[in-house]
Design an enzyme around this catalytic site. Structure first.
Site, mmCIF file in Angstrom:
data_model
loop_
_atom_site.group_PDB
_atom_site.id
_atom_site.type_symbol
_atom_site.label_atom_id
_atom_site.label_comp_id
_atom_site.label_asym_id
_atom_site.label_seq_id
_atom_site.Cartn_x
_atom_site.Cartn_y
_atom_site.Cartn_z
ATOM 1 N N ALA A 64 -1.244 -1.623 16.870
ATOM 2 C CA ALA A 64 0.063 -0.994 16.648
ATOM 3 C C ALA A 64 -0.036 0.523 16.706
ATOM 4 C CB ALA A 64 0.607 -1.426 15.277
ATOM 5 N N HIS A 103 6.789 -7.599 -1.332
ATOM 6 C CA HIS A 103 5.718 -8.101 -2.195
ATOM 7 C C HIS A 103 5.259 -7.087 -3.227
ATOM 8 C CE1 HIS A 103 4.652 -11.171 1.187
ATOM 9 N NE2 HIS A 103 5.694 -11.531 0.492
ATOM 10 N N GLY A 142 2.107 -6.469 13.160
ATOM 11 C CA GLY A 142 0.886 -6.554 12.361
ATOM 12 C C GLY A 142 0.907 -7.618 11.290
ATOM 13 N N CYS A 189 -0.707 -3.602 -22.400
ATOM 14 C CA CYS A 189 0.677 -3.115 -22.429
ATOM 15 C C CYS A 189 0.860 -2.261 -23.688
ATOM 16 C CB CYS A 189 1.635 -4.310 -22.456
ATOM 17 S SG CYS A 189 3.359 -3.861 -22.813
ATOM 18 N N ASP A 235 0.789 -1.240 0.000
ATOM 19 C CA ASP A 235 0.000 0.000 0.000
ATOM 20 C C ASP A 235 0.818 1.286 0.000
ATOM 21 O OD1 ASP A 235 -0.922 -0.714 3.473
ATOM 22 O OD2 ASP A 235 0.843 0.333 2.709
#
Ligand code: BV8
Length: 248
Positions: free
Chosen positions: A233, A121, A189, A149, A106
């Site tokens: 967190a 990732h 997390g 593409c 993100d």
């Protein structure tokens, strides 16, 4: 206990010279982004992420997978970094050597002020050609879903790592080196269920590092951790940074 943080933990963090951090979806939960274990909402409620985040799913139904990522991009665009992301940026400013490794795609760590993030990732804001694997800059035209593409006409796909795909070699090498070299490792997390990311905290422990877990629920790491903070967190990390560096 300053702010409810164990003084031994605060001292260990303050003294640490080389800190490595692994984060997962839980650090973005308080920014409004569902984790992988949260039930998905709306029209995505009937799908499990593991079913969609694969090359096979994309080949079977490229539009469905593309639309799922477009939905998630919308959630990310509406999200802001939370106090947990910002606390890690403050930690980076105070620790000699600091490596933030994330499983998240993100980009919220970067928006929250952390620099030189290791993205294991990939990143949802980038697309690449499904056939050539080459990143395509810029936002494709709204037309086809998925867009094509511009070079070869194959479908574009998000530049993220799907299940069954290898991780970017340079990112994984940096993460493994940081896990081996650190004197304190945070796992924050993450359910610690997906490999090879989940191996990193174990590598750190085996290399003699202190392992600190910050997670809302227990995970397979909890019993191995030197310190385990159970809770959100966004609440715990600012308190931990405040306890470790009270004067500043
Ligand atoms: C690979 C990007 C080599 C895409 C993701 C059997 C055994 C071991 C391994 C395997 C196996 N079978 C297959 C494998 C390999 C597989 C794997 O590990 N599978 C698992 C399911 C067993 N791994 C792979 O395929 C990897 N590649 O191994 O390559 C290879 C090559 C060819 C063939 C075979 C192997 C690639 C894995 C990467 C997949 N991509 N994401 C996208 O985002 O769309 S995975 C995705 O899920 C995340 O990136 C993350 O890595 C993973 C787990 O999610 P988490 O981040 O941990 O989130 P989760 O929801 O699970 O947990 C959230 C936690 O936060 C919870 O614990 C919760 O309590 C806590 N929390 C919630 N709120 C808060 C909070 N904590 C604090 N505060 C809060 N407020």
């Amino acid at each position: 206990m300053s702010g409810g943080i164990d003084a031994r933990l605060a001292g260990a963090v303050r003294r640490a010279q080389r800190v490595a951090v692994l984060t997962g979806a839980g650090i973005s939960a308080e920014s409004g982004i569902p984790t992988f274990r949260d039930a998905q909402t709306g029209l995505w409620a009937r799908f499990r992420p593991e079913e969609l985040a694969t090359p096979e799913a994309f080949e079977r139904d490229p539009r469905l997978v593309w639309d799922w990522y477009e939905w998630r991009r919308g959630l990310v665009a509406a999200a802001a970094p939370n106090a947990g992301h910002r606390a890690l940026a403050r930690m980076q400013a105070r620790v000699g050597r600091f490596t933030l490794i994330t499983q998240n795609v993100d980009g919220l760590h970067q928006r929250g002020g952390v620099t030189d993030v290791v993205e294991l990732h990939g990143n949802i804001h980038r697309n690449k050609c499904f056939a050539e694997g080459v990143v395509c800059e810029g936002r494709p035209d709204e037309g086809e879903r998925p867009p094509r593409c511009p070079r070869c006409g194959a479908p574009l796909r998000p530049d993220v790592v799907w299940f069954g795909e290898s991780l970017p070699a340079a990112a994984l090498a940096r993460a493994e080196a940081a896990a081996r070299d650190c004197d304190l490792f945070f796992s924050i997390g993450t359910s610690a269920a997906v490999y090879p990311a989940a191996q990193l905290p174990v590598t750190a422990l085996q290399s003699g590092a202190i392992l600190v877990e910050v997670n809302k629920d227990p995970t397979p790491l909890t019993r191995l951790a030197t310190f385990s903070l159970l809770g959100p967190a966004g609440d715990l990390l600012p308190r931990l940074v405040g306890a470790a560096w009270p004067a500043e």
